[in-house]
Scaffold this motif. Structure first.
Motif, mmCIF file in Angstrom:
data_model
loop_
_atom_site.group_PDB
_atom_site.id
_atom_site.type_symbol
_atom_site.label_atom_id
_atom_site.label_comp_id
_atom_site.label_asym_id
_atom_site.label_seq_id
_atom_site.Cartn_x
_atom_site.Cartn_y
_atom_site.Cartn_z
ATOM 1 N N CYS A 151 1.059 -0.875 0.029
ATOM 2 C CA CYS A 151 -0.207 0.003 -0.021
ATOM 3 C C CYS A 151 0.978 1.173 0.196
ATOM 4 O O CYS A 151 0.388 2.335 -0.444
ATOM 5 C CB CYS A 151 -1.341 -0.091 1.233
ATOM 6 N N GLU A 268 -3.214 5.947 -6.542
ATOM 7 C CA GLU A 268 -3.659 4.519 -6.580
ATOM 8 C C GLU A 268 -3.069 3.342 -5.179
ATOM 9 O O GLU A 268 -3.590 2.637 -4.045
ATOM 10 C CB GLU A 268 -2.367 3.843 -7.485
ATOM 11 N N ARG A 271 -5.939 3.247 -2.616
ATOM 12 C CA ARG A 271 -6.979 2.577 -3.067
ATOM 13 C C ARG A 271 -6.430 1.895 -2.431
ATOM 14 O O ARG A 271 -6.807 0.833 -1.435
ATOM 15 C CB ARG A 271 -7.135 2.207 -4.140
ATOM 16 N N ARG A 272 -4.985 1.117 -2.383
ATOM 17 C CA ARG A 272 -4.802 0.451 -1.856
ATOM 18 C C ARG A 272 -4.389 0.367 -0.227
ATOM 19 O O ARG A 272 -4.677 -0.967 0.497
ATOM 20 C CB ARG A 272 -3.037 0.232 -2.403
ATOM 21 N N PRO A 305 -7.548 -2.121 -7.031
ATOM 22 C CA PRO A 305 -5.791 -1.680 -7.135
ATOM 23 C C PRO A 305 -5.280 -3.031 -8.572
ATOM 24 O O PRO A 305 -6.248 -2.947 -9.397
ATOM 25 C CB PRO A 305 -5.338 -2.612 -6.136
ATOM 26 N N TYR A 311 2.220 -0.655 -11.182
ATOM 27 C CA TYR A 311 2.350 -0.110 -9.673
ATOM 28 C C TYR A 311 3.394 0.766 -9.658
ATOM 29 O O TYR A 311 3.931 2.063 -8.925
ATOM 30 C CB TYR A 311 1.950 -0.225 -8.409
#
Length: 599
Positions: A151, A268, A271-272, A305, A311
């Motif tokens: 994350c 991102e 969200r993670r 994700p 990522y």
């Protein structure tokens, strides 16, 4: 641009760019953008020292690394957060100009689409021995903990954040370094944890809401505390994490873009973070046998994700929603969901099924098992072809899909054992990881003759076999989440029960070696985690008690087990389609044949 500027060859720097270093890829060090980043469309970032970094007189690293016992190399020459207090840090832009770092100047570097322009930023600073230690601890975090809890920003992006806006991660950085120290025998962790607690108390006393970075820090710290064998304190921390995350809206769609500073990578990361909160809460509920989980009933609309490689490279695709995932059987045009999304999918489905687990009567247990079977089989059958095998084409194991399979096998064992013929022995009560006893009192005079009991027994034995198959895959188990210790130990206790009551004949020797493998894995996983060490001791005590009795089914095999085919391997009969869905690896040609038969 003048002809002279156009013809000027690209400058080269002495160190690799951060994205290449973070991914352990060869970098040609071309400036302003290396060839690999240019080809992949990634943001290329260099961090170099005016003095060229630390010169060491020997091969010994800061944390005691050596050629025979190497540690991950630092991804940069220093920890910018501390150096900002001592040196004038500047940003070197592609045009050759410089500007002092500040939040306002950072926002002025935005592109037309308001994304922060990381591509051609070269922070210049000096390095100290303390900074180098911090760097190596950060590298240890990313090497041993990040992939299982992905994350936090990618390492290159976090280092850039530390250089540009260190005040935003004043709690997060000490937490990451503390966790990194847990994987080093040369650094004392206690002083680092004291820094974490000081930073946390400062944030709590500030009167302000925790920031998303603070929530990341508190979440990761709670996992470390849990596996430091301070379970209640960890559960209290998770309550604080969930409460603060919901308070600022991290569970809702739109939070990512509102608080993402126009940066898709940061969006991102947010969200993670929520989904990692969700998974951590579910893992803790499962390992403490407390249902429903702490996130049950919370409205969630945050998007899912992307794949890990996107990522890490900073190339974030348009995120898909939970609704997209829930309707995936109708809309194959959505393409392949990420491994992280698939893990979230099975976790959410199981969390819904397990919400009834608080009931202890036989009917409720049977209903939960049936619902779990439906959920698991649907998930397995809807996995895209490229994710049906845990081993990728390059030989590496998909860690998140691996974890999803472990979760599945663990709950098959946990839910079905109490309805099976695998009796509970009194020695199991020493383990906190041991599942709850059956809803009915059973003793040796109880003889399970009904087909339903045999079916549940067969499912447990099948899941045990599949879990053992996972443990033999070519993966670094110590880099998985420590929560797999609970999953393995739960299955191991059921395996020992099968060794005592079910297996007979030549199968005993095979199962004895499998028990040995499981104990060896638990011992390896316990090296960095106090709760892991306690779990290993508990399972080893149970195993010593059962194996010391010689094992093997009583009275030449328990009545009612003849149809299980224990000596010749599992024979699932009409349940064979479940076994096919659980295959860890399947040859593509065989897979195509199976699909044609199913049609």
């Amino acid at each position: 641009m003048s002809d002279e500027q156009k013809s000027r060859p690209s400058k080269r720097v002495s160190n690799a760019c951060i994205p290449c270093r973070a991914r352990h890829m060869r970098c040609d060090s071309s400036a302003p953008v290396c060839s690999r980043c240019q080809a992949e469309g990634s943001r290329c970032v260099y961090i170099k020292s005016r003095r060229g970094g630390i010169r060491r007189s020997s091969g010994q690293g800061i944390l005691g690394s050596s050629p025979s016992n190497p540690l991950p190399q630092p991804q940069a020459h220093s920890h910018p957060q501390q150096q900002l207090h001592h040196h004038h840090l500047q940003l070197q832009l592609s045009g050759g100009t410089t500007t002092p770092t500040s939040l306002s100047s950072h926002s002025s570097l935005a592109r037309d689409n308001h994304e922060p322009n990381y591509s051609n930023i070269h922070p210049l600073y000096e390095c100290s021995a303390a900074d180098a230690t911090d760097n190596e601890l950060l590298s240890l975090y990313y090497s041993y903990f990040h992939d299982a809890h992905p994350c936090v920003l990618p390492q290159w992006a976090l280092r850039l954040r530390a250089a540009l806006q260190p005040e935003t991660i004043e709690l997060l950085m000490p937490v990451l370094q503390y966790i990194g120290s847990l994987f080093s025998s040369a650094v004392e962790s206690a002083p680092l944890e004291a820094k974490v607690l000081d930073a946390l108390n400062t944030r709590r006393c500030s009167g302000r809401d925790l920031s998303p970075f603070d929530i990341q820090a508190l979440l990761l710290y709670s996992i470390a505390v849990y596996w430091g064998d301070e379970i209640q304190r960890a559960l209290d921390l998770v309550d604080e994490v969930i409460g603060n995350a919901v308070k600022i809206g991290m569970n809702q769609a739109g939070f990512d873009t509102t608080h993402g500073e126009g940066d898709p990578i940061l969006e991102e990361s947010w969200r993670r973070t929520w989904w990692m909160v969700y998974l951590a809460a579910m893992h803790m509920a499962g390992s403490t046998h407390t249902f429903p989980s702490k996130v049950d009933g919370i409205a969630i609309s945050v998007k899912l994700p992307c794949e890990e490689e996107y990522y890490e490279a900073g190339n974030i695709p348009t995120p898909l929603s939970i609704d997209d995932y829930e309707m995936r059987e109708f809309h194959p045009s959505h393409g392949c969901f990420s491994s992280f999304a698939e893990l979230i999918g099975i976790a959410r489905s199981l969390d819904f099924v397990l919400s009834e687990r608080w009931q202890t009567d036989m009917d409720a247990s049977s209903r939960v098992c049936a619902n779990a079977d439906t959920t698991i089989l649907a998930w397995l059958l809807l996995l895209p072809a490229q994710k049906k095998s845990l081993v990728r084409e390059n030989g590496t194991v998909d860690q998140l899909i691996f974890r999803a399979h472990m979760l599945i096998y663990t709950y098959i064992v946990d839910l079905n054992r109490e309805l099976s013929s695998l009796l509970h022995t009194s020695i199991e009560s020493i383990s906190r990881r041991s599942p709850r006893p059956p809803p009915l009192s059973r003793d040796l005079s109880w003889t399970p003759l009904n087909p339903s009991t045999n079916m549940h027994t067969t499912k447990v034995l099948m899941a045990i076999d599949k879990m053992n198959a996972l443990l033999t895959l070519p993966t670094h188990l110590t880099r998985h989440t420590p929560f797999i210790i609970c999953m393995i130990s739960n299955t191991a206790i059921a395996h020992l029960s099968a060794y005592k009551w079910v297996y007979a004949g030549p199968r005993l020797s095979i199962e004895r070696e499998r028990v040995r493998l499981v104990l060896a894995v638990l011992k390896t996983l316990s090296e960095n985690w106090p709760l892991g060490r306690r779990t290993y001791r508990e399972v080893a005590t149970i195993a010593r008690d059962i194996l010391g009795e010689g094992g093997g089914s009583v009275c030449g095999g328990m009545i009612g087990f003849d149809g299980l085919g224990i000596e010749d391997g599992l024979n699932l009969g009409s349940g064979g389609f479940i076994e096919e869905a659980f295959e860890v690896q399947r040859d593509k040609r065989e897979e195509g044949t199976e699909e044609s038969h199913s049609r």
